[in-house]
Write a protein that holds these residues in place. Structure first.
Motif, PDB file in Angstrom:
ATOM      1  N   MET A   1     -10.329   1.438   2.281  1.00  0.00           N
ATOM      2  CA  MET A   1      -9.746   0.261   3.057  1.00  0.00           C
ATOM      3  C   MET A   1      -8.273   0.028   2.777  1.00  0.00           C
ATOM      4  SD  MET A   1     -12.988  -2.394   3.285  1.00  0.00           S
ATOM      5  CE  MET A   1     -12.998  -2.793   1.660  1.00  0.00           C
TER       6      MET A   1
ATOM      7  N   SER B   1     -14.852   2.525  -1.833  1.00  0.00           N
ATOM      8  CA  SER B   1     -15.061   1.860  -0.482  1.00  0.00           C
ATOM      9  C   SER B   1     -13.735   0.773  -0.301  1.00  0.00           C
ATOM     10  CB  SER B   1     -15.963   1.058  -0.372  1.00  0.00           C
ATOM     11  OG  SER B   1     -16.245  -0.103  -1.096  1.00  0.00           O
ATOM     12  N   HIS B   2     -13.495   0.183  -1.351  1.00  0.00           N
ATOM     13  CA  HIS B   2     -12.009  -0.769  -1.162  1.00  0.00           C
ATOM     14  C   HIS B   2     -10.967   0.007  -1.198  1.00  0.00           C
ATOM     15  CE1 HIS B   2     -14.083  -4.600  -1.778  1.00  0.00           C
ATOM     16  NE2 HIS B   2     -14.951  -4.033  -2.291  1.00  0.00           N
ATOM     17  N   TRP B   3     -10.812   1.293  -1.960  1.00  0.00           N
ATOM     18  CA  TRP B   3      -9.787   2.066  -1.899  1.00  0.00           C
ATOM     19  C   TRP B   3      -9.540   2.810  -0.544  1.00  0.00           C
ATOM     20  CZ3 TRP B   3      -9.903   7.572  -1.953  1.00  0.00           C
ATOM     21  CH2 TRP B   3      -8.702   8.306  -1.841  1.00  0.00           C
TER      22      TRP B   3
ATOM     23  N   TRP C   1       0.799  -1.061  -0.054  1.00  0.00           N
ATOM     24  CA  TRP C   1      -0.063   0.002   0.049  1.00  0.00           C
ATOM     25  C   TRP C   1       0.765   1.030  -0.222  1.00  0.00           C
ATOM     26  CZ3 TRP C   1      -4.484   1.456  -1.469  1.00  0.00           C
ATOM     27  CH2 TRP C   1      -4.905   2.907  -0.970  1.00  0.00           C
TER      28      TRP C   1
ATOM     29  N   GLU D   1      -5.407  -7.110  -5.152  1.00  0.00           N
ATOM     30  CA  GLU D   1      -6.481  -7.914  -4.307  1.00  0.00           C
ATOM     31  C   GLU D   1      -7.745  -7.695  -4.339  1.00  0.00           C
ATOM     32  OE1 GLU D   1      -5.164  -6.706  -0.281  1.00  0.00           O
ATOM     33  OE2 GLU D   1      -3.327  -8.010  -0.472  1.00  0.00           O
ATOM     34  N   PHE D   2      -8.248  -6.328  -4.922  1.00  0.00           N
ATOM     35  CA  PHE D   2      -9.377  -6.267  -5.207  1.00  0.00           C
ATOM     36  C   PHE D   2      -9.610  -7.137  -6.518  1.00  0.00           C
ATOM     37  CE2 PHE D   2     -12.578  -4.114  -8.132  1.00  0.00           C
ATOM     38  CZ  PHE D   2     -13.462  -4.111  -7.155  1.00  0.00           C
TER      39      PHE D   2
ATOM     40  N   TRP E   1     -10.449 -10.468  -5.480  1.00  0.00           N
ATOM     41  CA  TRP E   1     -11.624 -10.935  -4.587  1.00  0.00           C
ATOM     42  C   TRP E   1     -12.882 -10.676  -5.838  1.00  0.00           C
ATOM     43  CZ3 TRP E   1     -15.526  -6.880  -4.480  1.00  0.00           C
ATOM     44  CH2 TRP E   1     -16.481  -7.361  -3.809  1.00  0.00           C
ATOM     45  N   TYR E   2     -12.762  -9.636  -6.616  1.00  0.00           N
ATOM     46  CA  TYR E   2     -13.840  -9.660  -7.732  1.00  0.00           C
ATOM     47  C   TYR E   2     -14.051 -10.798  -8.279  1.00  0.00           C
ATOM     48  CZ  TYR E   2     -17.240  -7.542 -10.692  1.00  0.00           C
ATOM     49  OH  TYR E   2     -18.262  -6.964 -11.300  1.00  0.00           O
TER      50      TYR E   2
ATOM     51  N   GLN F   1      -7.152  -1.417   0.330  1.00  0.00           N
ATOM     52  CA  GLN F   1      -6.903  -2.756  -0.554  1.00  0.00           C
ATOM     53  C   GLN F   1      -6.182  -2.530  -1.630  1.00  0.00           C
ATOM     54  OE1 GLN F   1     -10.468  -4.726  -1.934  1.00  0.00           O
ATOM     55  NE2 GLN F   1      -9.409  -6.659  -1.235  1.00  0.00           N
TER      56      GLN F   1
ATOM     57  N   ARG G   1     -18.517   1.596  -5.077  1.00  0.00           N
ATOM     58  CA  ARG G   1     -17.834  -0.009  -4.666  1.00  0.00           C
ATOM     59  C   ARG G   1     -16.397   0.278  -4.575  1.00  0.00           C
ATOM     60  NH1 ARG G   1     -19.507  -5.721  -6.266  1.00  0.00           N
ATOM     61  NH2 ARG G   1     -20.596  -5.610  -4.437  1.00  0.00           N
ATOM     62  N   LEU G   2     -15.734   0.808  -5.865  1.00  0.00           N
ATOM     63  CA  LEU G   2     -14.294   0.823  -6.118  1.00  0.00           C
ATOM     64  C   LEU G   2     -13.817   1.951  -4.737  1.00  0.00           C
ATOM     65  CD1 LEU G   2     -13.955   1.312  -9.643  1.00  0.00           C
ATOM     66  CD2 LEU G   2     -13.312  -0.570  -8.582  1.00  0.00           C
TER      67      LEU G   2
END
Length: 88
Positions: free
Chosen positions: A63, A59-61, A23, A69-70, A73-74, A65, A56-57
């Motif tokens: 976090m 929210s993962h950003w 990260w 990994e995103f 996961w997707y 992530q 949605r993107l």
């Protein structure tokens, strides 16, 4: 019985899914672009093709992530086949 060389599946998965990416403080647009490029490289689809909205993107950003990994996961969530699985 526990074996000394046993590793948790999550430990192994984490090492193989990050592609050595750690990260960093990057902008949302750069993170999104990396996700889009990764989707194209592996699954031959874009964010738009996949129907992933920016909410949605984001929210993962937020976090923190990793983009890789995103994408993994997707792909698991929606049972995507990588291009090499279909001979491309």
């Amino acid at each position: 019985m526990a074996y000394p060389l046993d590793r948790r599946l999550s430990d192994i998965t984490m090492k193989t899914t990050t592609d050595n990416w750690t990260w960093q403080e990057i902008s949302f647009s750069k993170w999104r672009s990396t996700v889009n490029r990764r989707l194209k490289d592996i699954y031959l689809i874009t964010i738009d093709d996949a129907g992933i909205d920016d909410e949605r993107l984001a929210s993962h950003w937020q976090m923190k992530q990793a983009p890789y990994e995103f994408v993994e996961w997707y792909a698991i969530k929606y049972d995507l086949d990588p291009k090499h699985a279909v001979g491309l």
